[in-house]
Scaffold this motif. Sequence first.
Motif, short mmCIF file in Angstrom:
data_model
loop_
_atom_site.label_atom_id
_atom_site.label_comp_id
_atom_site.label_asym_id
_atom_site.label_seq_id
_atom_site.Cartn_x
_atom_site.Cartn_y
_atom_site.Cartn_z
N ARG A 12 0.82 -1.22 0.01
CA ARG A 12 -0.11 -0.14 -0.14
C ARG A 12 0.97 1.36 0.04
O ARG A 12 1.79 1.38 0.85
CB ARG A 12 -1.00 -0.01 1.33
CG ARG A 12 -2.03 1.05 1.23
CD ARG A 12 -2.94 0.91 2.47
NE ARG A 12 -4.11 1.63 2.50
CZ ARG A 12 -5.19 1.70 1.90
NH1 ARG A 12 -5.56 0.50 1.44
NH2 ARG A 12 -6.28 2.52 2.12
N VAL A 13 0.78 2.44 -0.81
CA VAL A 13 1.50 3.34 -1.31
C VAL A 13 0.67 4.40 -1.16
O VAL A 13 -0.74 4.27 -1.59
CB VAL A 13 2.57 3.42 -2.27
CG1 VAL A 13 3.46 2.38 -2.25
CG2 VAL A 13 1.70 3.21 -3.57
N GLY A 14 1.01 5.63 -0.95
CA GLY A 14 0.33 7.00 -0.96
C GLY A 14 0.02 7.21 -2.45
O GLY A 14 0.41 7.16 -3.58
N ASP A 15 -1.22 8.01 -2.42
CA ASP A 15 -1.65 8.50 -3.74
C ASP A 15 -0.89 10.01 -4.03
O ASP A 15 -1.60 11.10 -3.85
CB ASP A 15 -3.19 8.81 -3.75
CG ASP A 15 -3.73 9.01 -5.14
OD1 ASP A 15 -3.01 9.16 -6.29
OD2 ASP A 15 -4.94 9.50 -5.01
N ASP A 16 0.32 9.85 -4.15
CA ASP A 16 1.24 10.97 -4.34
C ASP A 16 2.33 10.69 -5.33
O ASP A 16 2.56 9.61 -5.89
CB ASP A 16 1.93 11.40 -2.73
CG ASP A 16 2.65 9.98 -2.24
OD1 ASP A 16 2.90 9.22 -3.14
OD2 ASP A 16 3.04 10.36 -1.12
N PRO A 17 3.13 11.51 -5.80
CA PRO A 17 3.99 11.40 -6.77
C PRO A 17 5.09 10.26 -6.57
O PRO A 17 5.35 9.60 -7.28
CB PRO A 17 4.77 12.78 -6.75
CG PRO A 17 3.87 13.87 -6.17
CD PRO A 17 3.22 13.38 -5.22
N PHE A 18 5.45 9.97 -5.15
CA PHE A 18 6.15 8.87 -4.63
C PHE A 18 5.65 7.69 -4.92
O PHE A 18 6.20 6.69 -5.40
CB PHE A 18 6.80 8.97 -3.29
CG PHE A 18 7.73 10.07 -2.97
CD1 PHE A 18 9.06 10.38 -3.75
CD2 PHE A 18 7.49 11.14 -2.00
CE1 PHE A 18 9.78 11.33 -3.27
CE2 PHE A 18 8.53 11.88 -1.77
CZ PHE A 18 9.50 12.29 -2.37
N VAL A 26 -1.57 -4.04 -5.34
CA VAL A 26 -0.88 -2.82 -5.16
C VAL A 26 -1.77 -1.89 -4.89
O VAL A 26 -2.51 -1.24 -5.98
CB VAL A 26 0.17 -2.75 -6.33
CG1 VAL A 26 1.08 -1.25 -6.00
CG2 VAL A 26 1.20 -3.72 -6.56
N GLU A 27 -2.07 -1.43 -3.77
CA GLU A 27 -3.00 -0.63 -3.41
C GLU A 27 -2.73 1.03 -3.27
O GLU A 27 -1.47 1.21 -2.69
CB GLU A 27 -3.73 -0.89 -1.93
CG GLU A 27 -4.15 -2.30 -1.78
CD GLU A 27 -4.85 -2.69 -0.68
OE1 GLU A 27 -5.96 -3.08 -0.58
OE2 GLU A 27 -4.15 -2.24 0.50
N ARG A 28 -3.68 1.82 -3.43
CA ARG A 28 -3.14 3.35 -3.51
C ARG A 28 -4.12 3.81 -2.29
O ARG A 28 -5.34 3.57 -2.25
CB ARG A 28 -3.50 4.13 -4.71
CG ARG A 28 -2.70 3.48 -5.93
CD ARG A 28 -1.26 3.63 -5.84
NE ARG A 28 -0.79 5.12 -5.56
CZ ARG A 28 -0.50 5.67 -6.61
NH1 ARG A 28 -0.67 5.28 -7.89
NH2 ARG A 28 -0.20 6.74 -6.44
N ASP A 29 -3.72 4.74 -1.53
CA ASP A 29 -4.16 5.45 -0.33
C ASP A 29 -4.41 6.75 -0.57
O ASP A 29 -3.47 7.37 -0.47
CB ASP A 29 -3.43 5.23 1.00
CG ASP A 29 -4.16 5.40 2.26
OD1 ASP A 29 -5.07 6.32 2.07
OD2 ASP A 29 -3.98 4.70 3.43
N PRO A 30 -5.63 7.22 -0.75
CA PRO A 30 -5.93 8.58 -1.34
C PRO A 30 -5.71 9.43 -0.05
O PRO A 30 -5.96 10.73 -0.31
CB PRO A 30 -7.28 8.59 -1.70
CG PRO A 30 -8.03 7.34 -0.92
CD PRO A 30 -6.88 6.25 -0.83
N GLU A 31 -5.76 8.82 1.12
CA GLU A 31 -5.89 9.88 2.32
C GLU A 31 -4.64 10.01 3.04
O GLU A 31 -4.35 10.67 4.08
CB GLU A 31 -6.82 9.48 3.36
CG GLU A 31 -8.08 9.20 2.94
CD GLU A 31 -9.03 8.45 3.75
OE1 GLU A 31 -8.52 8.37 5.04
OE2 GLU A 31 -10.26 8.35 3.50
N THR A 32 -3.25 9.56 2.57
CA THR A 32 -2.05 9.71 3.20
C THR A 32 -1.05 9.61 2.24
O THR A 32 -1.05 9.38 1.05
CB THR A 32 -1.95 8.66 4.43
OG1 THR A 32 -0.93 9.16 5.14
CG2 THR A 32 -1.78 7.26 3.86
N LYS A 33 0.19 9.70 2.75
CA LYS A 33 1.61 9.79 1.89
C LYS A 33 2.30 8.39 1.94
O LYS A 33 1.94 7.59 2.69
CB LYS A 33 2.47 10.93 2.38
CG LYS A 33 1.73 12.28 2.33
CD LYS A 33 1.46 12.48 1.04
CE LYS A 33 0.86 14.16 1.08
NZ LYS A 33 0.56 14.84 -0.34
N THR A 34 3.12 8.38 1.40
CA THR A 34 4.11 7.08 0.82
C THR A 34 5.23 7.32 1.96
O THR A 34 5.79 8.45 2.24
CB THR A 34 4.65 7.20 -0.27
OG1 THR A 34 3.52 6.98 -1.32
CG2 THR A 34 5.80 6.08 -0.45
#
Length: 321
Positions: free
Chosen positions: A57-63, A81-89
Amino acid sequence: MSEPDILVAGETLIDFLPNRPGSLREVETFTRRPGGAPANVAVGLATLAETPWFWTRVGDDPFGDDLVETLVGHGLPDEFVERDPETKTTLAFVSHDEHADREFSFYRDGTADTRMEPGTIDDALLERVSWVHLGGVTLASEPSRAATLDLAARASERDCTVSFDPNARPELWDDRAEFERLVGEALGHVDVLKATPDDLAEAGIDGDGADLARAACKRGPHTTLLTLGGEGALAVATEEAPWEGKATHSGYRVEPVDTTGAGDAFTAGAIAALAGGDGLAEALAFANAVAATTTTAEGAMTALPDRERVERVRGGTPDDE
């Protein structure tokens, strides 16, 4: 392409590697690289032509964008491979001493890999894989802690071979006793433990060499793979293991550039060998060669070798017993 027979689960993050040896206070310039122990293992397996499923699970950010692109670029399926829209990587800054040994400083408060949810991997997938690998960093925060322990328990119930790397990072834990307790709980579901002596000391397991590996086996695993840095590795297995009871390997001589991810490379090599039917001695030799090859280039994931490079490092007959 056949469906993967191995599942790896855990954190994916960004490592910032220093441009020279020294403490984080002294170093001013860093190079960004993809990392995270389970991510390194997953990519290592793919590079060795044993592509696994990978749950992370990684953030919904450029990283996060960069990490997803990297994982998919290495051939890993993106289904988990999940994306978390509420937080960072998560970010990790690395410092090296003059021997290329490293320390980490994590920026991981509430980041995406701390928010993995129990039940994401369903029982149907666990029925289709034979091997599940987990790491200890996700035990440091909820709900990823519960997710890791739940996956370990359900995989064990379904007769998957469960491997585990405690990957002790004291800076992530306010209470060493809590780390010891949770590693102990995890080991009750584990078949193959990969660890360093420092990992086991942090987990309250004492001893030296083969005696230390045997002490670890008494906590639940039937096999302990103990990595010893430049001195190679040893392994001890109980009668419950499907391979022979003891092996050692002294490692390979290389000129290290960066040891970041060497342990993860070893883990990938060991899983590839053991899951492929090799015995304990051959698995140690192969895993040590993968690890040694990785240290000859910078980064963790970016330095992981294919089988051709590994065989070039192996060269002569390995030491084993």
